[in-house]
Motif scaffolding. Structure first.
Motif, PDB file in Angstrom:
ATOM      1  N   ARG A 123      36.464  40.813  29.726  1.00 45.51           N
ATOM      2  CA  ARG A 123      37.585  40.680  28.798  1.00 45.51           C
ATOM      3  C   ARG A 123      38.241  42.051  28.689  1.00 45.51           C
ATOM      4  O   ARG A 123      37.530  43.061  28.595  1.00 45.51           O
ATOM      5  N   VAL A 124      39.574  42.076  28.722  1.00 50.77           N
ATOM      6  CA  VAL A 124      40.275  43.361  28.639  1.00 50.77           C
ATOM      7  C   VAL A 124      41.096  43.431  27.365  1.00 50.77           C
ATOM      8  O   VAL A 124      41.482  42.396  26.801  1.00 50.77           O
ATOM      9  N   VAL A 125      41.371  44.639  26.901  1.00 47.77           N
ATOM     10  CA  VAL A 125      42.225  44.847  25.729  1.00 47.77           C
ATOM     11  C   VAL A 125      43.678  44.686  26.176  1.00 47.77           C
ATOM     12  O   VAL A 125      44.112  45.358  27.105  1.00 47.77           O
ATOM     13  N   PRO A 126      44.416  43.780  25.529  1.00 50.60           N
ATOM     14  CA  PRO A 126      45.822  43.582  25.934  1.00 50.60           C
ATOM     15  C   PRO A 126      46.603  44.899  25.834  1.00 50.60           C
ATOM     16  O   PRO A 126      46.393  45.678  24.911  1.00 50.60           O
ATOM     17  N   GLY A 127      47.461  45.125  26.810  1.00 49.62           N
ATOM     18  CA  GLY A 127      48.294  46.322  26.786  1.00 49.62           C
ATOM     19  C   GLY A 127      47.582  47.584  27.242  1.00 49.62           C
ATOM     20  O   GLY A 127      48.142  48.667  27.183  1.00 49.62           O
ATOM     21  N   SER A 128      46.342  47.460  27.717  1.00 48.36           N
ATOM     22  CA  SER A 128      45.612  48.662  28.136  1.00 48.36           C
ATOM     23  C   SER A 128      45.804  48.921  29.634  1.00 48.36           C
ATOM     24  O   SER A 128      46.244  48.060  30.390  1.00 48.36           O
ATOM     25  N   ASP A 129      45.424  50.138  30.035  1.00 46.19           N
ATOM     26  CA  ASP A 129      45.431  50.515  31.451  1.00 46.19           C
ATOM     27  C   ASP A 129      44.541  49.544  32.240  1.00 46.19           C
ATOM     28  O   ASP A 129      44.896  49.114  33.335  1.00 46.19           O
ATOM     29  N   ALA A 130      43.403  49.188  31.647  1.00 49.07           N
ATOM     30  CA  ALA A 130      42.472  48.273  32.335  1.00 49.07           C
ATOM     31  C   ALA A 130      43.146  46.934  32.620  1.00 49.07           C
ATOM     32  O   ALA A 130      42.976  46.364  33.705  1.00 49.07           O
ATOM     33  N   GLN A 132      43.822  43.197  36.221  1.00 48.82           N
ATOM     34  CA  GLN A 132      44.288  41.813  36.246  1.00 48.82           C
ATOM     35  C   GLN A 132      44.768  41.391  37.631  1.00 48.82           C
ATOM     36  O   GLN A 132      44.526  40.280  38.073  1.00 48.82           O
ATOM     37  N   ARG A 133      45.411  42.334  38.333  1.00 50.37           N
ATOM     38  CA  ARG A 133      45.948  41.949  39.639  1.00 50.37           C
ATOM     39  C   ARG A 133      44.853  41.785  40.687  1.00 50.37           C
ATOM     40  O   ARG A 133      45.115  41.304  41.768  1.00 50.37           O
ATOM     41  N   ARG A 134      43.645  42.191  40.348  1.00 51.95           N
ATOM     42  CA  ARG A 134      42.533  41.976  41.274  1.00 51.95           C
ATOM     43  C   ARG A 134      41.723  40.743  40.908  1.00 51.95           C
ATOM     44  O   ARG A 134      40.696  40.460  41.533  1.00 51.95           O
ATOM     45  N   ALA A 135      42.175  40.014  39.880  1.00 51.71           N
ATOM     46  CA  ALA A 135      41.397  38.874  39.382  1.00 51.71           C
ATOM     47  C   ALA A 135      41.196  37.818  40.462  1.00 51.71           C
ATOM     48  O   ALA A 135      42.133  37.432  41.158  1.00 51.71           O
ATOM     49  N   ALA A 136      39.947  37.355  40.609  1.00 51.43           N
ATOM     50  CA  ALA A 136      39.660  36.260  41.529  1.00 51.43           C
ATOM     51  C   ALA A 136      39.956  34.938  40.827  1.00 51.43           C
ATOM     52  O   ALA A 136      40.249  33.923  41.465  1.00 51.43           O
ATOM     53  N   GLU A 137      39.902  34.960  39.505  1.00 51.72           N
ATOM     54  CA  GLU A 137      40.100  33.738  38.720  1.00 51.72           C
ATOM     55  C   GLU A 137      40.520  34.194  37.321  1.00 51.72           C
ATOM     56  O   GLU A 137      39.898  35.082  36.747  1.00 51.72           O
ATOM     57  N   THR A 138      41.575  33.565  36.771  1.00 51.83           N
ATOM     58  CA  THR A 138      42.017  33.939  35.425  1.00 51.83           C
ATOM     59  C   THR A 138      41.624  32.844  34.453  1.00 51.83           C
ATOM     60  O   THR A 138      41.955  31.676  34.645  1.00 51.83           O
ATOM     61  N   LEU A 139      40.858  33.205  33.412  1.00 52.35           N
ATOM     62  CA  LEU A 139      40.326  32.204  32.471  1.00 52.35           C
ATOM     63  C   LEU A 139      41.143  32.155  31.193  1.00 52.35           C
ATOM     64  O   LEU A 139      41.231  31.128  30.537  1.00 52.35           O
ATOM     65  N   ALA A 140      41.719  33.272  30.801  1.00 47.67           N
ATOM     66  CA  ALA A 140      42.591  33.349  29.630  1.00 47.67           C
ATOM     67  C   ALA A 140      43.462  34.577  29.840  1.00 47.67           C
ATOM     68  O   ALA A 140      43.275  35.296  30.820  1.00 47.67           O
ATOM     69  N   ASP A 141      44.404  34.834  28.941  1.00 43.58           N
ATOM     70  CA  ASP A 141      45.283  35.989  29.101  1.00 43.58           C
ATOM     71  C   ASP A 141      44.498  37.283  29.258  1.00 43.58           C
ATOM     72  O   ASP A 141      44.872  38.170  30.021  1.00 43.58           O
ATOM     73  N   ASP A 142      43.415  37.377  28.510  1.00 42.87           N
ATOM     74  CA  ASP A 142      42.670  38.636  28.514  1.00 42.87           C
ATOM     75  C   ASP A 142      41.265  38.489  29.122  1.00 42.87           C
ATOM     76  O   ASP A 142      40.406  39.325  28.938  1.00 42.87           O
ATOM     77  N   GLU A 143      41.038  37.378  29.822  1.00 45.28           N
ATOM     78  CA  GLU A 143      39.695  37.143  30.342  1.00 45.28           C
ATOM     79  C   GLU A 143      39.781  36.665  31.792  1.00 45.28           C
ATOM     80  O   GLU A 143      40.470  35.693  32.077  1.00 45.28           O
TER      81      GLU A 143
END
Lengths: 331, 330
Positions: free
Chosen positions: B257-264, B269-280
Motif C-alpha cells: 500500500r502506498v501513500v497517495p501523492g508520494s514519490d513511492a 505504481q507504473r511497475r504494478a503487476a496488478e492493481t487492487l485499489a488506488d493505493d494498493e
C-alpha cells in the motif's frame, strides 16, 4: 587475479590494426575518395587518415628473397595523394573484403541491441531479429555469452522522443524526491538512460536552466504544438546526469568496503575514501543536494551504510526509518 | 633497439597480409625471417627467443580481433613444433558477402555500440564499428536524442568475462543478500546477464553441484581465475539463465500500500503487476532481500501487506537504520 589483461601493450595498436584492415576494403570500393571524406566516415582526424594511408601504401607481402618487392605491395596514386589530398588505391594485395567481427565484438553489439529493443522505434521485432541474425553470421566465432534483458520503457518515452525530434515543448507533472508536484514546461534536449532508468534532459522554462528529470516521476505527459525555444544543438550537455553544485551538503558516511559499488552515482569516480573504525569499513564524504535522497539511500542500504556526520543528516535518516516503523504500528 | 623503427601496427598488419596470402601456411622461421617488423630483428642461426615470444603475443592480439589465425601441423611433421605452419584462410577471414547493412540498421548498430561507455565492451563495440564502416554505409542521421547507457561498474565483470571465454573455473567470495558473512565459491562461469538493472553470473557451482546465479555486486574482493578448464554444457546458457530470471521475477509477488501523492506512488505504481485499489497493488520481485532493501528506502511511503516474510524483512531493516543513526555521532 590472474586473468591476462586484454592486451599486454596499449590497446591502441590493436585498434589501429582493425582500422587498417577496415580501411583497405573501403578504399577498394571507393576508387577515388578525399582524405576529409574518408576521415569523417571513420571518425578519425585527417592526419590519422593520411598516416594510415601512407602505412598501407608501403605494406605488402614478403618476397622469396626475404625482401619486399614492388609488385607485392599496395600502391596509391602518390600525386593525387600529395597534391590533391585524395586517396586512389592503384594496387592491392592479400585482402579485399571487410574482416569478420570477433566473438566479443559481436556480443557487445548484440547485447546493446537487446537493450535497445524496447525503444519505440524498434517495435518491428522482425526487422530487429533479422539484424541480430545477420550480425551473428558476420562473426568469426559464436558470440560470447553476455546478454541484456529488454529495457523497461516508460510510456512517456515515445511522446518525449517525438517532441524532441520535431522540436516541440512538452508539459508534465513532476513529483520531486520531497513529494512536491509541479507542472513543468520543458524543451526536450536528450533522453538518457542508465540501466533501467530513463531521464529527460531539457530546458526548463520556469527556471531558465537545463534540468534532468526522471521519467518515472513524470505524469500527464503531453507534447504541445508550441515550438521549442532551444534545440539540442544549441545547449551543451555534460556527460554526467547529475552535477554537483556549490550549495550541495557534505555528508560523511561509513560503508563496508565491499559495498562501495552499491553507492552508485552518490560516489563519483575518483572520490577518496579513508579507513574506517573497523577493518573492511571505510569512510567517504558524499555531496548531496538535500537529505531527502540521502535518507532513502541509507534506508535502502540498511546495515551497510551508516551516516556519521552531520547530526542533522543522522536525525533525518533516523526519523525517516522511525516514521516507516510507525506505519507498521511498530516503534 | 632498431626494431622500434617499425610501428607495432605495421608489424601486425604485415603479419596478417602474409598469412592471408599463403595457401599452405608459413613456418615460424619463415615468418620471423621475412615479415616486416620481425625480419629486421631476426638473427639467422642465432637465438631468436624474444622475437618468438613477440610472435606468440602478436598471434593472440590478432586472434582477439576475430581474425581466424590457424595453426596447422602436417602429418609428416607430427611432433616437431618448429614445423607448425600458420595461416589465415581467406574464406573464414572475409565477412560473408551477404552480410550488409542498410542505413537504418547502421544507425541502430551505432546506437547499440554507444550503450557501452566503460570497460572492454566499450572498446570492442567501437572496434566493431570500424569494421562496420569499412562497408561504406553511412547512418541515416546521427542518433540525436538518445544517450542510452548500460553500466558496468562491478570490478568482477572483466575477469569473469575472460574466464567465460576461456572456459576456466573461477573462485570468489560471495556475500549473499541478507547474510552478514561472505562464503567462498568455486564455479564454472557460463554467462553474464543484465536483468532488472543488475549484472548476474550464470554458473555451475562446483561445491554445491548445481546451477547457481550470482549477483556481481555481491562478489567481495578479487575474482581468482584458475587454470582448471571445464567443458561448457550444450545449449545457450545465457538464454536459459535469462529465462530463469524472468520466471523467478514473475513468481515473486508482493502486495503493498502506498501513500497517495508520494514519490513511492509515482514510481512504483507504473511497475504494478496488478492493481487492487488506488493505493494498493502487487509488484513482482526476483530476490526478497533486494526487494526489501528497495521498499525500506521509501520509509513511511510504503507498507508491505504480504507476504509476511517480506514485511518482516522491511521492518527489520528500518529498525537497524534507527539503531545505527540514533543519538549524535561519535
Amino acid at each position: 587475479m590472474s586473468a591476462r589483461p586484454s592486451s599486454s601493450r596499449p590497446l591502441q595498436a590493436q585498434d589501429k590494426l582493425a582500422f587498417l584492415l577496415s580501411l583497405v576494403p573501403y578504399l577498394i570500393d571507393h576508387e577515388d575518395v578525399g582524405v576529409a571524406e574518408a576521415a569523417q566516415h571513420f571518425g578519425v582526424t585527417e592526419e590519422e587518415m593520411r598516416r594510415h594511408v601512407r602505412l598501407i601504401a608501403v605494406s605488402g607481402l614478403p618476397g622469396d628473397s626475404d625482401s619486399y618487392l614492388h609488385n607485392d605491395l599496395f600502391d596509391i596514386n602518390w600525386d593525387e595523394f600529395e597534391d590533391n589530398d585524395r586517396i586512389v588505391l592503384t594496387h592491392s594485395v592479400a585482402i579485399d573484403e571487410s574482416p569478420r567481427f570477433s566473438a566479443r565484438e559481436t556480443a557487445a553489439l548484440l547485447a546493446g541491441l537487446q537493450y535497445l529493443s524496447a525503444l519505440p522505434e524498434n517495435a518491428d521485432r522482425q526487422a530487429l531479429s533479422t539484424l541480430m541474425n545477420k550480425l551473428a553470421r558476420g562473426a568469426s566465432a559464436p558470440p560470447s555469452p553476455v546478454v541484456v534483458a529488454r529495457a523497461r520503457v516508460d510510456s512517456a518515452l515515445p511522446v518525449l522522443r517525438e517532441a524532441l525530434v520535431s522540436r516541440h515543448q512538452v508539459e508534465f507533472d513532476y513529483r520531486d524526491a520531497q513529494g512536491a508536484s509541479e507542472r513543468r514546461t520543458v524543451d526536450p534536449l536528450r533522453l538518457d538512460s542508465d540501466d533501467e532508468n530513463w531521464y529527460l534532459r531539457g530546458w526548463d522554462h520556469a527556471r531558465s536552466a537545463v534540468r534532468t528529470f526522471r521519467l518515472d516521476r513524470m505524469s500527464e505527459v503531453v507534447a504541445t504544438d508550441r515550438p521549442a525555444s532551444r534545440g539540442s544543438d544549441e545547449v551543451a550537455l555534460s556527460d554526467t546526469l547529475f552535477e554537483t553544485s556549490p550549495e550541495d551538503l557534505s555528508v560523511v558516511v561509513e560503508v563496508s568496503e565491499s559495498a562501495l559499488p552499491l553507492l552508485g552515482d552518490y560516489l563519483p569516480e575518483g572520490t577518496r575514501t579513508r579507513p574506517g573504525r573497523r577493518p573492511g569499513v571505510v569512510e567517504a564524504t558524499l555531496r548531496v543536494g538535500h537529505y531527502h535522497g540521502l535518507k532513502r539511500l541509507a534506508a535502502r542500504l540498511s546495515g551497510v551504510v551508516v551516516v556519521r556526520e552531520p547530526d542533522q543528516a543522522r536525525t533525518a535518516v533516523a526519523d525517516w526509518a522511525r516514521q516507516g516503523l510507525a506505519a507498521y504500528g511498530e516503534q | 633497439m632498431p626494431s622500434e623503427a617499425v610501428p607495432v601496427e605495421e608489424r601486425l598488419f604485415s603479419l596478417v597480409l602474409a598469412l592471408v596470402a599463403t595457401e599452405h601456411g608459413l613456418t615460424k622461421a619463415e615468418i620471423l625471417s621475412s615479415v616486416q617488423g620481425y625480419r629486421q630483428r631476426y638473427k639467422p642461426g642465432g637465438d631468436n627467443a624474444s622475437l618468438e615470444r613477440q610472435f606468440e603475443r602478436d598471434k593472440d592480439d590478432i586472434r582477439e580481433l576475430g581474425v581466424p589465425l590457424e595453426t596447422i601441423e602436417l602429418a609428416s611433421d607430427a611432433g616437431n613444433n618448429q614445423n607448425l605452419r600458420y595461416r589465415i584462410p581467406k574464406g573464414a577471414y572475409d565477412l560473408p558477402a551477404d552480410v550488409t547493412f542498410t542505413p537504418q540498421e547502421t544507425t541502430l548498430l551505432n546506437l547499440a555500440a554507444e550503450v557501452w561507455r566503460e570497460g572492454s565492451l566499450s572498446s570492442e563495440s567501437h572496434r566493431a564499428l570500424l569494421k562496420l564502416r569499412s562497408l561504406g554505409v553511412d547512418a541515416i542521421e546521427p542518433t540525436i536524442g538518445y544517450a542510452p547507457r548500460i553500466r558496468v561498474r562491478e570490478p568482477a565483470f572483466e575477469p569473469l568475462r575472460a574466464a567465460i571465454d576461456k572456459h576456466v573455473v573461477v573462485r570468489f567470495s560471495y556475500l549473499k543478500p541478507g547474510e552478514d558473512t561472505a562464503t567462498e565459491r568455486t564455479v564454472e562461469p557460463l554467462a553474464l546477464i543484465k536483468h532488472e538493472g543488475r549484472w548476474h553470473l550464470a554458473s555451475f557451482d562446483r561445491g554445491r553441484q548445481e546451477r547457481r546465479t550470482f549477483l556481481l555486486s555481491r562478489i567481495v574482493g578479487a575474482v581468482t581465475t584458475t587454470r582448471t578448464a571445464f567443458t561448457p554444457p550444450e545449449g545457450d546458457a545465457a538464454a536459459a539463465a535469462l529465462a530463469d530470471l524472468d520466471r523467478i521475477l514473475a513468481n515473486g509477488r508482493v502486495r503493498i500500500r502506498v501513500v497517495p501523492g508520494s514519490d513511492a506512488e509515482t514510481r512504483l505504481q507504473r511497475r504494478a503487476a496488478e492493481t487492487l485499489a488506488d493505493d494498493e497493488f502487487v509488484l513482482n520481485y526476483s530476490d526478497s532481500n533486494l526487494m526489501a532493501d528497495e521498499l525500506a528506502s521509501y520509509g513511511p511511503e510504503v507498507v508491505v501487506l504480504e507476504p509476511a516474510h517480506l514485511r518482516d524483512r522491511v521492518v527489520q531493516r528500518l529498525r537497524r537504520v534507527v539503531a545505527d543513526h540514533e543519538g549524535t555521532a561519535r
